[in-house]
Design an enzyme around this catalytic site. Structure first.
Site, PDB file in Angstrom:
ATOM      1  N   SER A  83      -1.756   4.037   8.351  1.00 30.38           N
ATOM      2  CA  SER A  83      -2.528   2.882   8.815  1.00 30.38           C
ATOM      3  C   SER A  83      -2.509   1.722   7.824  1.00 30.38           C
ATOM      4  O   SER A  83      -2.840   0.598   8.190  1.00 30.38           O
ATOM      5  CB  SER A  83      -3.977   3.282   9.110  1.00 30.38           C
ATOM      6  N   LYS A 134      -9.310   1.478   4.220  1.00 30.67           N
ATOM      7  CA  LYS A 134      -9.145   0.307   5.085  1.00 30.67           C
ATOM      8  C   LYS A 134      -9.544  -0.961   4.336  1.00 30.67           C
ATOM      9  O   LYS A 134     -10.184  -0.917   3.288  1.00 30.67           O
ATOM     10  CB  LYS A 134     -10.017   0.429   6.348  1.00 30.67           C
TER      11      LYS A 134
END
EC number: 3.4.21.88
Length: 206
Positions: A123, A160
């Site tokens: 990701s 993230k």
């Protein structure tokens, strides 16, 4: 003991594990095979560097002529902890989460790293954080918009990019295949575990 590069730390850990598992150190060829070196000579150069730093003694004339120094044996559980699977509700640095320790100088990162986390998934691939990498993390409890964080959302740990708007936090991936994670702080739990301060990939700095 002088600070080690990530590659040197990786080789030292391999030697320790081999001794623990088999009772003897690996050969140069085994080190080369496991770490993807083109030849045993490359492994030999790294072993010489470890010897100069006081981590091992090299005994000539034998393929397994590697001995850990007393200093290394005494500090096996020092250095940066590599965090594995994190149990729900437990502190991320709880001893049961530590897979092993890497003899890497924390001050080589800025700010200094407190632990390493093995990256899972792709990701964050667009900024060079890839699956299997070791992410160096500086322990903090708060983050600013735009920083790459290690966050725990309802006991799931994720890496993230952080963005907060009012009472809502968005955790953005760096991969167009992933949608942002929306966290409403009104009813969801969010804990910032740290800031990403560097990456170790296959024992090399990025």
């Amino acid at each position: 003991m002088r600070p080690l590069t990530p590659r040197q730390a990786e080789i030292l850990e391999l030697i320790k594990r081999n001794i623990a598992d088999t009772g003897m150190p690996p050969t140069r060829a085994e080190i080369a095979t496991r770490l993807g070196f083109k030849s045993a000579n490359a492994a030999e150069e790294h072993l010489k560097a470890l010897a100069k730093k006081g981590c091992i003694e090299i005994m000539p004339g034998t393929s397994r002529g590697i001995r850990l120094t007393a200093e290394v044996e005494e500090v096996t559980e020092t250095g940066l902890p590599l965090i594995g699977q994190v149990a729900a509700g437990e502190p991320i640095l709880a001893q049961e989460h530590v897979e092993q320790y890497y003899q890497v100088d924390p001050s080589m990162f800025h700010p200094a790293a407190d632990f390493l986390l093995r990256v899972k998934g792709d990701s964050m691939k667009n900024i060079g954080i890839l699956e299997g990498d070791l992410l160096a993390v500086h322990k903090v409890q708060q983050a600013r918009n735009g920083q790459v964080v290690v966050a725990r959302v309802d006991d799931d740990v994720t890496v993230k990019r952080f963005e907060k708007k009012g009472n809502v936090v968005y955790l953005h991936a760096e991969n167009e295949d992933y949608s942002p994670i929306k966290v409403d702080l009104g009813y969801q739990s969010l804990t910032i575990e740290g800031l990403a301060v560097g990456v170790i990939r296959n024992g090399d700095w990025l």
